[in-house]
Design a protein around this motif. Sequence first.
Motif, PDB file in Angstrom:
ATOM      1  N   ASN A 121      -5.941 -37.257   4.821  1.00 61.66           N
ATOM      2  CA  ASN A 121      -5.431 -36.272   3.685  1.00 61.66           C
ATOM      3  C   ASN A 121      -3.919 -36.647   3.310  1.00 61.66           C
ATOM      4  O   ASN A 121      -3.088 -35.783   2.839  1.00 61.66           O
ATOM      5  CB  ASN A 121      -5.186 -34.718   4.255  1.00 61.66           C
ATOM      6  CG  ASN A 121      -6.689 -34.262   4.993  1.00 61.66           C
ATOM      7  OD1 ASN A 121      -7.789 -34.496   3.942  1.00 61.66           O
ATOM      8  ND2 ASN A 121      -6.719 -33.702   5.945  1.00 61.66           N
ATOM      9  N   SER A 122      -3.683 -38.113   3.308  1.00 62.65           N
ATOM     10  CA  SER A 122      -2.398 -38.464   3.394  1.00 62.65           C
ATOM     11  C   SER A 122      -2.420 -40.070   2.698  1.00 62.65           C
ATOM     12  O   SER A 122      -3.181 -40.716   3.400  1.00 62.65           O
ATOM     13  CB  SER A 122      -1.279 -38.166   4.394  1.00 62.65           C
ATOM     14  OG  SER A 122      -0.081 -38.876   3.951  1.00 62.65           O
ATOM     15  N   ASP A 123      -1.290 -40.357   1.983  1.00 64.94           N
ATOM     16  CA  ASP A 123      -1.402 -41.675   1.702  1.00 64.94           C
ATOM     17  C   ASP A 123      -0.324 -42.430   2.234  1.00 64.94           C
ATOM     18  O   ASP A 123      -0.254 -43.740   1.971  1.00 64.94           O
ATOM     19  CB  ASP A 123      -1.302 -42.019  -0.030  1.00 64.94           C
ATOM     20  CG  ASP A 123      -0.048 -41.222  -0.501  1.00 64.94           C
ATOM     21  OD1 ASP A 123       0.734 -40.338   0.466  1.00 64.94           O
ATOM     22  OD2 ASP A 123       0.331 -41.397  -1.742  1.00 64.94           O
ATOM     23  N   ILE A 129      -2.651 -42.398  11.588  1.00 63.35           N
ATOM     24  CA  ILE A 129      -3.164 -42.111  12.810  1.00 63.35           C
ATOM     25  C   ILE A 129      -3.416 -42.861  13.878  1.00 63.35           C
ATOM     26  O   ILE A 129      -3.754 -43.907  13.612  1.00 63.35           O
ATOM     27  CB  ILE A 129      -4.494 -41.246  12.798  1.00 63.35           C
ATOM     28  CG1 ILE A 129      -4.693 -40.072  11.556  1.00 63.35           C
ATOM     29  CG2 ILE A 129      -4.994 -40.382  14.088  1.00 63.35           C
ATOM     30  CD1 ILE A 129      -5.887 -39.694  11.250  1.00 63.35           C
ATOM     31  N   CYS A 130      -2.215 -43.013  14.947  1.00 61.70           N
ATOM     32  CA  CYS A 130      -2.217 -43.671  16.143  1.00 61.70           C
ATOM     33  C   CYS A 130      -2.854 -43.428  17.228  1.00 61.70           C
ATOM     34  O   CYS A 130      -2.824 -42.429  17.661  1.00 61.70           O
ATOM     35  CB  CYS A 130      -0.856 -44.240  16.119  1.00 61.70           C
ATOM     36  SG  CYS A 130       0.113 -44.994  14.673  1.00 61.70           S
ATOM     37  N   GLN A 131      -3.476 -44.462  17.978  1.00 63.01           N
ATOM     38  CA  GLN A 131      -3.840 -44.288  19.335  1.00 63.01           C
ATOM     39  C   GLN A 131      -2.883 -45.097  20.033  1.00 63.01           C
ATOM     40  O   GLN A 131      -2.830 -46.176  19.832  1.00 63.01           O
ATOM     41  CB  GLN A 131      -5.374 -44.841  19.574  1.00 63.01           C
ATOM     42  CG  GLN A 131      -6.361 -44.075  18.282  1.00 63.01           C
ATOM     43  CD  GLN A 131      -6.493 -42.608  18.585  1.00 63.01           C
ATOM     44  OE1 GLN A 131      -6.352 -41.806  19.958  1.00 63.01           O
ATOM     45  NE2 GLN A 131      -6.545 -41.793  17.643  1.00 63.01           N
ATOM     46  N   VAL A 132      -2.343 -44.429  21.158  1.00 72.18           N
ATOM     47  CA  VAL A 132      -1.170 -45.293  21.937  1.00 72.18           C
ATOM     48  C   VAL A 132      -1.595 -45.078  23.185  1.00 72.18           C
ATOM     49  O   VAL A 132      -1.782 -43.921  23.949  1.00 72.18           O
ATOM     50  CB  VAL A 132       0.003 -44.410  21.543  1.00 72.18           C
ATOM     51  CG1 VAL A 132       1.267 -45.082  21.990  1.00 72.18           C
ATOM     52  CG2 VAL A 132       0.267 -44.220  19.991  1.00 72.18           C
ATOM     53  N   ASP A 133      -1.653 -46.326  23.995  1.00 72.96           N
ATOM     54  CA  ASP A 133      -1.651 -46.269  25.374  1.00 72.96           C
ATOM     55  C   ASP A 133      -0.540 -45.936  26.098  1.00 72.96           C
ATOM     56  O   ASP A 133       0.487 -46.754  25.867  1.00 72.96           O
ATOM     57  CB  ASP A 133      -1.982 -47.796  25.719  1.00 72.96           C
ATOM     58  CG  ASP A 133      -2.247 -48.090  27.533  1.00 72.96           C
ATOM     59  OD1 ASP A 133      -2.375 -47.069  28.054  1.00 72.96           O
ATOM     60  OD2 ASP A 133      -2.326 -49.202  27.445  1.00 72.96           O
ATOM     61  N   LYS A 186      -0.277 -30.151  14.463  1.00 77.16           N
ATOM     62  CA  LYS A 186      -0.990 -30.866  13.544  1.00 77.16           C
ATOM     63  C   LYS A 186      -0.205 -31.328  12.278  1.00 77.16           C
ATOM     64  O   LYS A 186       0.476 -30.512  12.023  1.00 77.16           O
ATOM     65  CB  LYS A 186      -2.272 -29.830  13.041  1.00 77.16           C
ATOM     66  CG  LYS A 186      -3.280 -29.506  14.139  1.00 77.16           C
ATOM     67  CD  LYS A 186      -4.440 -28.498  13.655  1.00 77.16           C
ATOM     68  CE  LYS A 186      -5.527 -28.594  14.643  1.00 77.16           C
ATOM     69  NZ  LYS A 186      -6.520 -27.681  14.304  1.00 77.16           N
ATOM     70  N   LEU A 187      -0.537 -32.473  11.790  1.00 77.17           N
ATOM     71  CA  LEU A 187       0.020 -32.718  10.829  1.00 77.17           C
ATOM     72  C   LEU A 187      -1.160 -32.929   9.558  1.00 77.17           C
ATOM     73  O   LEU A 187      -2.122 -33.766   9.875  1.00 77.17           O
ATOM     74  CB  LEU A 187       0.927 -34.028  10.714  1.00 77.17           C
ATOM     75  CG  LEU A 187       2.041 -34.081  11.530  1.00 77.17           C
ATOM     76  CD1 LEU A 187       2.461 -35.391  11.832  1.00 77.17           C
ATOM     77  CD2 LEU A 187       3.135 -33.284  10.552  1.00 77.17           C
ATOM     78  N   ARG A 188      -0.911 -32.166   8.591  1.00 76.91           N
ATOM     79  CA  ARG A 188      -2.122 -32.101   7.609  1.00 76.91           C
ATOM     80  C   ARG A 188      -3.624 -32.212   8.219  1.00 76.91           C
ATOM     81  O   ARG A 188      -4.397 -32.816   7.850  1.00 76.91           O
ATOM     82  CB  ARG A 188      -1.965 -33.064   6.720  1.00 76.91           C
ATOM     83  CG  ARG A 188      -0.533 -33.172   5.916  1.00 76.91           C
ATOM     84  CD  ARG A 188      -0.678 -34.122   4.467  1.00 76.91           C
ATOM     85  NE  ARG A 188       0.420 -33.992   3.772  1.00 76.91           N
ATOM     86  CZ  ARG A 188       0.643 -34.668   2.782  1.00 76.91           C
ATOM     87  NH1 ARG A 188      -0.298 -35.439   2.103  1.00 76.91           N
ATOM     88  NH2 ARG A 188       1.874 -34.427   1.957  1.00 76.91           N
ATOM     89  N   THR A 219       1.827 -40.462  12.592  1.00 78.19           N
ATOM     90  CA  THR A 219       3.464 -41.126  12.078  1.00 78.19           C
ATOM     91  C   THR A 219       3.398 -41.333  10.628  1.00 78.19           C
ATOM     92  O   THR A 219       2.507 -41.783  10.088  1.00 78.19           O
ATOM     93  CB  THR A 219       3.647 -42.269  13.116  1.00 78.19           C
ATOM     94  OG1 THR A 219       5.287 -42.534  12.641  1.00 78.19           O
ATOM     95  CG2 THR A 219       2.865 -43.274  12.796  1.00 78.19           C
ATOM     96  N   GLY A 220       4.605 -41.263  10.247  1.00 80.36           N
ATOM     97  CA  GLY A 220       4.709 -41.705   8.668  1.00 80.36           C
ATOM     98  C   GLY A 220       5.318 -42.939   8.615  1.00 80.36           C
ATOM     99  O   GLY A 220       5.664 -43.536   7.397  1.00 80.36           O
TER     100      GLY A 220
END
Length: 388
Positions: free
Chosen positions: A58-60, A64-68, A109-111, A79-80
């Motif tokens: 829902n954003s340009d 969405i990051c998956q972080v260990d 939640k972000l968007r 993150t933007g």
Amino acid sequence: MRLSRKWLSEYTTIAASSKEYAERMTMTGSKVELIEEPSESIKNVVVGRVVAMERHPNSDHLWICQVDVAKEEPVQIVTGAQNVNVGDLVPVALHKSLLPGGVKIEKGKLRGVVSNGMLCSLSELGLDTHDFPYAIEDGIFILQEDCKPGDDIRPIIGADDTIVEFEITNNRPDCLSMIGLARESAATFGTELRLPDLTPVKGTGDIREHLTVEVENPELCPRYTARMIKNIKIGPSPKWLRQRLRAAGVRPINNIVDITNYVMLEYGQPMHAFDYACLEGGKIVVRTAREGETINTLDGTPRALTPDMLVIADAVKPVGVAGVMGGENSEITENTKYAVFESANFNGVSIRKTAIALGMRTDASSRFEKGLDPENTVRALERACQLV
């Protein structure tokens, strides 16, 4: 005077808690004003490695990051920032974390997409590019340190220290230094005092072929010492030195300027570095200002000088206000190849009057005005050359 307990440990080993240290130092005459615990302003922030990224539906501009972070499963963070890539090591503020300034981070939640924390920039950790020159000002702090996922970020950025701020009285200028406070600490706690191994650096060539020094007013400048460093390369200081300066409240600038500030903090002897190429006539003259002379000091401010003010000049012009601040016309820049280290002793009353008249009391002037040991000029100069 701000004292770093980590830095203090280089000179003497004090096992006491911060509270006990402050109480006993105050009782023996070194009054503690406050204790600052940088580690208390950063909590639950760890190193993470980005293992996957995908565009936010829902954003340009969001990712969405998956972080260990060394847990069973990677944590999902939105993150933007546009400077993050898979494989990067980054500071991660996890759910229920704390950042400088009292900023609290919780999952949300972000968007419409769950984010279990935040990837941190330098500024969000209370830092800037003077602390980590390889990082960028705007964007996530991409770590190049020796660390791994799950590591506490505080020791990595130097926030695992305790800062003790002392009120130094006018009769104890020796305590406006790490060595002075280390001596007081060792005497208070009965511990061994370890002073720096000051090995003089042997020079090459004759400095008199390049530079002459003339002191016109020995009453206002009883001692002036200088050494020239050639073939230098301007760049960032080592991380340990930058962190010690930051702990003492001094912003790192570059390796040569940082050394002069480091020696001032360590020995209590203010120093200055000139770009030799800017000293006309290859000459330093310590004199009072001439009627109508002006100088732009390092803070970018034009200063009108009066004949009762002591200045450091070359053969033509002032290049510094003695004991207060250097001039823009001789500052160390990235193009500097030859530098002149100045370590001098000035009349305290004269320096105080000049600083007040110009409205620019500095770390240097506040030390000089209390009266310093003339013998310290050579020790400080040798230490600076040793650090180079």
